[in-house]
Structure formats: structure tokens, C-alpha cells
Design a protein around this motif. Structure first.
Motif, PDB file in Angstrom:
ATOM      1  N   UNK A  12       0.851  -1.184   0.000  1.00  0.00           N
ATOM      2  CA  UNK A  12       0.000   0.000   0.000  1.00  0.00           C
ATOM      3  C   UNK A  12       0.888   1.235   0.000  1.00  0.00           C
ATOM      4  N   UNK A  13       0.394   2.310  -0.571  1.00  0.00           N
ATOM      5  CA  UNK A  13       1.134   3.559  -0.551  1.00  0.00           C
ATOM      6  C   UNK A  13       0.996   4.229   0.816  1.00  0.00           C
ATOM      7  N   UNK A  14       1.978   5.015   1.151  1.00  0.00           N
ATOM      8  CA  UNK A  14       1.913   5.782   2.390  1.00  0.00           C
ATOM      9  C   UNK A  14       0.648   6.632   2.388  1.00  0.00           C
ATOM     10  N   UNK A  15      -0.035   6.639   3.528  1.00  0.00           N
ATOM     11  CA  UNK A  15      -1.303   7.337   3.633  1.00  0.00           C
ATOM     12  C   UNK A  15      -2.502   6.454   3.383  1.00  0.00           C
ATOM     13  N   UNK A  16      -2.251   5.265   2.866  1.00  0.00           N
ATOM     14  CA  UNK A  16      -3.334   4.337   2.562  1.00  0.00           C
ATOM     15  C   UNK A  16      -3.757   3.508   3.759  1.00  0.00           C
ATOM     16  N   UNK A  17      -4.641   2.546   3.483  1.00  0.00           N
ATOM     17  CA  UNK A  17      -5.211   1.722   4.546  1.00  0.00           C
ATOM     18  C   UNK A  17      -5.157   0.249   4.184  1.00  0.00           C
ATOM     19  N   UNK A  18      -5.102  -0.564   5.213  1.00  0.00           N
ATOM     20  CA  UNK A  18      -5.228  -2.005   5.083  1.00  0.00           C
ATOM     21  C   UNK A  18      -6.009  -2.529   6.278  1.00  0.00           C
ATOM     22  N   UNK A  67      -4.430   5.827  14.659  1.00  0.00           N
ATOM     23  CA  UNK A  67      -4.385   5.399  13.247  1.00  0.00           C
ATOM     24  C   UNK A  67      -4.882   3.956  13.083  1.00  0.00           C
ATOM     25  N   UNK A  68      -4.611   3.124  14.052  1.00  0.00           N
ATOM     26  CA  UNK A  68      -4.992   1.707  13.985  1.00  0.00           C
ATOM     27  C   UNK A  68      -6.148   1.442  14.942  1.00  0.00           C
ATOM     28  N   UNK A  69      -7.001   0.502  14.559  1.00  0.00           N
ATOM     29  CA  UNK A  69      -8.112   0.089  15.414  1.00  0.00           C
ATOM     30  C   UNK A  69      -8.198  -1.429  15.446  1.00  0.00           C
ATOM     31  N   UNK A  70      -8.203  -1.985  16.642  1.00  0.00           N
ATOM     32  CA  UNK A  70      -8.358  -3.427  16.791  1.00  0.00           C
ATOM     33  C   UNK A  70      -9.805  -3.721  17.180  1.00  0.00           C
ATOM     34  N   UNK A  71     -10.345  -4.783  16.605  1.00  0.00           N
ATOM     35  CA  UNK A  71     -11.713  -5.177  16.931  1.00  0.00           C
ATOM     36  C   UNK A  71     -11.814  -6.692  16.819  1.00  0.00           C
ATOM     37  N   UNK A  72     -12.881  -7.222  17.356  1.00  0.00           N
ATOM     38  CA  UNK A  72     -13.039  -8.663  17.319  1.00  0.00           C
ATOM     39  C   UNK A  72     -14.466  -9.078  17.063  1.00  0.00           C
ATOM     40  N   UNK A  82      -7.587  -2.677  11.739  1.00  0.00           N
ATOM     41  CA  UNK A  82      -7.782  -1.667  10.699  1.00  0.00           C
ATOM     42  C   UNK A  82      -6.638  -0.671  10.795  1.00  0.00           C
ATOM     43  N   UNK A  83      -5.895  -0.531   9.726  1.00  0.00           N
ATOM     44  CA  UNK A  83      -4.725   0.339   9.725  1.00  0.00           C
ATOM     45  C   UNK A  83      -4.942   1.469   8.725  1.00  0.00           C
ATOM     46  N   UNK A  84      -5.022   2.682   9.220  1.00  0.00           N
ATOM     47  CA  UNK A  84      -5.217   3.856   8.389  1.00  0.00           C
ATOM     48  C   UNK A  84      -3.986   4.761   8.444  1.00  0.00           C
ATOM     49  N   UNK A  85      -3.893   5.651   7.507  1.00  0.00           N
ATOM     50  CA  UNK A  85      -2.787   6.614   7.456  1.00  0.00           C
ATOM     51  C   UNK A  85      -1.442   5.911   7.618  1.00  0.00           C
ATOM     52  N   UNK A 120       3.180  -6.645   5.513  1.00  0.00           N
ATOM     53  CA  UNK A 120       2.649  -5.330   5.154  1.00  0.00           C
ATOM     54  C   UNK A 120       3.811  -4.497   4.620  1.00  0.00           C
ATOM     55  N   UNK A 121       3.658  -4.018   3.401  1.00  0.00           N
ATOM     56  CA  UNK A 121       4.676  -3.188   2.766  1.00  0.00           C
ATOM     57  C   UNK A 121       4.064  -1.831   2.466  1.00  0.00           C
ATOM     58  N   UNK A 122       4.749  -0.771   2.857  1.00  0.00           N
ATOM     59  CA  UNK A 122       4.245   0.580   2.639  1.00  0.00           C
ATOM     60  C   UNK A 122       5.260   1.325   1.786  1.00  0.00           C
ATOM     61  N   UNK A 123       4.825   1.775   0.627  1.00  0.00           N
ATOM     62  CA  UNK A 123       5.722   2.495  -0.279  1.00  0.00           C
ATOM     63  C   UNK A 123       5.565   4.000  -0.088  1.00  0.00           C
ATOM     64  N   UNK A 124       6.652   4.699  -0.334  1.00  0.00           N
ATOM     65  CA  UNK A 124       6.614   6.160  -0.149  1.00  0.00           C
ATOM     66  C   UNK A 124       6.163   6.861  -1.409  1.00  0.00           C
TER      67      UNK A 124
END
Length: 124
Positions: A12-18, A67-72, A82-85, A120-124
């Protein structure tokens, strides 16, 4: 035998979400806390987030808070991250883990079962 299977990693690009998922099987996890850890190349495994059994309590590493949210989903024995930004420094192999207690912990040694990890790979 307990099995944890992570999915959802990728590029994912920087600023994106997974959104990462971790499906647990092999026993009933009603009273078990679950957590996410990550390990980047050349670095030690570090705590990311954890959730208590029932989802009433969550804790986060300072680096991901907000930026991140854990849920179950107890019915599915699944925990999500959930990983944002996303930032380039978030790139790592992400592992989910289960501990045989209902309360959360930041310590990897407190967890009894581990998944194989998802990249998880984050590109700039």
C-alpha cells in the motif's frame, strides 16, 4: 490444536489503509485476549494492539494510536486490525497472538499461540 491464520497484508502507498484479519480455530476463545505484534527486518518484535475477551478493553502502542483500530468478532473467533494513514515505518510482518487470559498485555511472552504472520509493505 490452536491455529491462527492472518490475512489482509499487502502493498500500500503511504497514507493508505489495510485491514488485517486473524481467524482462530481449534478451541473456544471466549475468555482469551488477542493481540497484534509486528517485526520489521533487523528489529525486534514489537507490540501493536490488543483486545480483551469480549472486546471491552483495547490498548495500543503509542506509534499507532489514533491510526490503527483493533476489533473482534467472537462469533467468528476473528480479530481485525484496521490500519489507516499508513507510514513507511509501519512496514513489517504482522503477527496475531492469543493469550490464555481475558485481559490484554503488551508483552509478547504473555501470549501462548501465534500465527505465521502477514507482510505489510508501505511504499513512499
Amino acid at each position: 490444536q490452536v491455529q491462527l491464520v492472518e490475512s489482509g497484508g499487502g502493498l500500500v502507498q503511504a497514507g493508505g489503509s489495510l485491514r488485517l484479519s486473524c481467524a482462530a480455530s481449534g478451541r473456544t476463545f471466549n475468555n482469551y485476549a488477542m493481540g497484534w505484534f509486528r517485526q520489521a527486518p533487523g528489529k525486534e518484535r514489537e507490540f501493536v494492539a490488543a483486545i480483551s475477551s469480549g472486546g471491552g478493553s483495547t490498548i495500543y502502542a503509542e506509534s499507532v494510536k489514533g491510526r490503527f483500530t483493533i476489533s473482534g468478532d467472537n462469533a467468528k473467533n476473528t480479530v481485525y486490525l484496521q490500519m489507516n494513514s499508513l507510514k513507511t515505518e509501519d512496514a513489517a510482518v504482522y503477527y496475531c497472538a492469543v493469550r490464555s487470559y481475558s485481559v490484554t498485555s503488551r508483552c509478547s511472552s504473555a501470549y501462548d499461540y501465534w500465527g505465521q504472520g502477514t507482510q505489510v509493505t508501505v511504499s513512499s
